[in-house]
Design an enzyme around this catalytic site. Structure first.
Site, PDB file in Angstrom:
ATOM      1  CB  CYS A  55       7.920 -44.398   6.778  1.00  0.00           C
ATOM      2  SG  CYS A  55       8.135 -43.421   8.283  1.00  0.00           S
ATOM      3  CG  HIS A 118       3.255 -43.739   8.957  1.00  0.00           C
ATOM      4  ND1 HIS A 118       4.618 -43.616   8.802  1.00  0.00           N
ATOM      5  CD2 HIS A 118       2.978 -43.204  10.174  1.00  0.00           C
ATOM      6  CE1 HIS A 118       5.149 -43.050   9.859  1.00  0.00           C
ATOM      7  NE2 HIS A 118       4.169 -42.793  10.712  1.00  0.00           N
ATOM      8  CG  ASP A 265       8.746 -47.475   4.412  1.00  0.00           C
ATOM      9  OD1 ASP A 265       9.835 -47.956   4.766  1.00  0.00           O
ATOM     10  OD2 ASP A 265       7.831 -47.220   5.209  1.00  0.00           O
ATOM     11  CG  ASN A 266      12.471 -45.463   5.173  1.00  0.00           C
ATOM     12  OD1 ASN A 266      11.361 -45.111   5.575  1.00  0.00           O
ATOM     13  ND2 ASN A 266      13.249 -46.279   5.880  1.00  0.00           N
TER      14      ASN A 266
END
Length: 498
Positions: A55, A118, A265-266
């Site tokens: 992420c 993040h 994001d993944n």
């Protein structure tokens, strides 16, 4: 009339889901009606990638238009290890990096992030220091609850100051999965859209809810409504939120000049067993550089500009959103650095497709490259036997000898080559002695050589950790009487097991 002469709004929806979580690609009927409708009204990009199988680096790549190896979101503590920004991390997004939010702000946009940031939780790394004008959300993952003695609970920010903490002021039930956070995130998005519509002001909204990231949560009205269990409940609520946001754009007359992009994001976390998503036909999941770890759901929606019902096989990445947004806003990024994004406007508006590579990094190592339909693995690795024995498996239920290796295996002298058109699951490697292999590898080796020749790695941000930098006393804690006393500073090298 150029793009800079019209009012363009930009909305990124970043949800942590896998390809198999969308109804259009396998979810049970009606689980994601709004996302399915969004895809039917816009363009579905089937060959879209994140920049990293984890992420934090992916989000940094999206906002800077640069691979994590360039913007510093990686570690050199050990070879090919995934890193991110837990509470102990000392680093974060460097001031030397220029984010899309900063450039859009200079172009007159009002910017807001809703959800997980993040990119570093220390004050100098927070969103309002990097081009965002508003923020409602948290700097880290919502792990916990913690005891606020050995580890503090994660703060929730409204603007530049915290307004409480997860599990305390913002409840998440670990027993039932109930939480009202997603509803708060939706309400924040609708309010922001209303205010910008009333002001007639261009805006950039980065909507990044984290409910599909373990531990899962959903509000009471969605709990128990899905055949997929709690994960399905979460997906249904996020889908509902997307529908409400798109409906509000229509109601405010903003839909025809707003580019909305949905992605992840993944890949889905296979390690989560029944608490995770699906990557459909793709191999493995989050944490790996196989297709299931980095090939992402992607939908582009822009009524009157993007023709409905389109499917594109253009190779593209989250870093392209940086370049696309700047082109629409008429903003020019600094010319003193290399960018890895390419504008998607020719693809979105005209269906144009061009040849380009995709690079798969894990930490400091280039693990694989794709060009056209061919993908070559220079290194393979899932995770080690020590973790597998504890139930940590990033390729749960999938074991391909010589491919899903439990040790880091170097195939650089004779890369594993796959044709993703006829083998999207990376199960049948092409024989090195074949003419197909030799011809494909010549081009792939040229692409890699060119990439490495222009590569200037950034200063690694994930090398040092320190318990003293955790969220003990975030900005605003003193007004709430919620500051905590942390330990003395004792920096140490971050251990990255994956």
């Amino acid at each position: 009339m150029g793009w800079g002469d019209v009012c363009i709004y930009l909305l990124y929806l970043l949800l942590q889901m896998g390809w198999g979580d969308l109804g259009i690609l396998g979810q049970p009927e009606k689980e994601t009606p709004n996302l399915d409708k969004m895809a039917a009204e816009g363009m579905l990009l089937l060959d879209f990638y994140t920049a990293n199988p984890l992420c934090s680096p992916s989000r940094a790549a999206l906002l800077t238009g640069r691979l994590p190896i360039r913007n510093g979101f990686y570690t050199t503590n050990d070879h090919a290890r995934n890193g991110y920004t837990p509470q102990e991390i000392v680093g974060g997004i460097p001031d030397s990096e220029v984010l899309v939010s900063e450039l859009l702000s200079q172009a007159g946009y009002r910017n807001k992030i809703i959800g997980k940031w993040h990119l570093g939780h220390r004050p100098q790394y927070l969103p309002l220091r990097h081009g965002f004008h508003e923020w409602f959300g948290a700097p880290n993952c919502h792990f916990g609850p913690y005891d606020n003695k050995a580890t503090p609970n994660i703060p929730v920010y409204n603007g530049s100051e915290m307004v409480g903490r997860y599990y305390e002021d913002f409840a998440i039930s670990r027993a039932s999965g109930e939480s009202n956070l997603t509803q708060l995130y939706v309400s924040e998005a609708l309010d922001f859209i209303d205010r910008q519509a009333a002001a007639g002001r261009p805006f950039f909204l980065y909507w990044a809810p984290d409910a599909t990231h373990g531990p899962l949560y959903a509000s009471r009205g969605f709990l128990g409504t899905s055949r997929r269990g709690l994960y399905g409940d979460v997906v249904r609520e996020l889908d509902d939120g997307v529908g409400r946001i798109l409906a509000r754009l229509r109601a405010r007359g903003l839909d025809t000049n707003t580019l909305v992009f949905f992605t992840s994001d993944n890949g889905a976390a296979m390690v989560s067993r029944t608490q995770g998503g699906s990557n459909g036909p793709f191999l493995c999941g989050k944490q790996t550089t196989f297709e299931g770890g980095m090939r992402e759901p992607a939908i582009a929606w822009w009524p009157s500009r993007i023709q409905p019902g389109q499917i594109s096989h253009q190779l593209s990445t989250v870093m392209d959103l940086f370049t696309t947004a700047l082109e629409l806003a008429g903003a020019v990024p600094p010319s003193d650095r290399v960018y890895d994004g390419t504008s998607l406007l020719p693809t979105l508006l005209n269906g144009t497709e061009v040849d380009r590579p995709v690079f798969y990094y894990r930490g400091d190592e280039l693990m694989a490259v794709r060009y056209g339909l061919y993908k070559a693995h220079f290194w393979t690795w899932t995770n080690g036997q020590d973790e597998r024995s504890k139930g940590i498996d990033f390729c749960r239920g999938e074991d391909i000898p010589g491919v899903t290796t439990m040790q880091q295996v170097n195939y650089t002298d004779s890369p594993l080559l796959f044709h993703l058109g006829r083998d999207p699951g990376e199960r049948y490697s092409i024989k090195p002695k074949s003419s197909e292999y030799k011809q494909a590898m010549r081009k792939l080796e040229e692409v890699v050589a060119s990439h490495r020749a222009g590569l200037l790695p950034g200063e690694p941000q994930f090398n040092m950790c320190d318990s003293a930098v955790m969220n003990w006393a975030p900005p605003g804690c003193e007004k709430l009487g919620r500051c905590l006393k942390g330990p003395e500073s004792k920096p140490y090298k971050c251990p990255w097991p994956h």
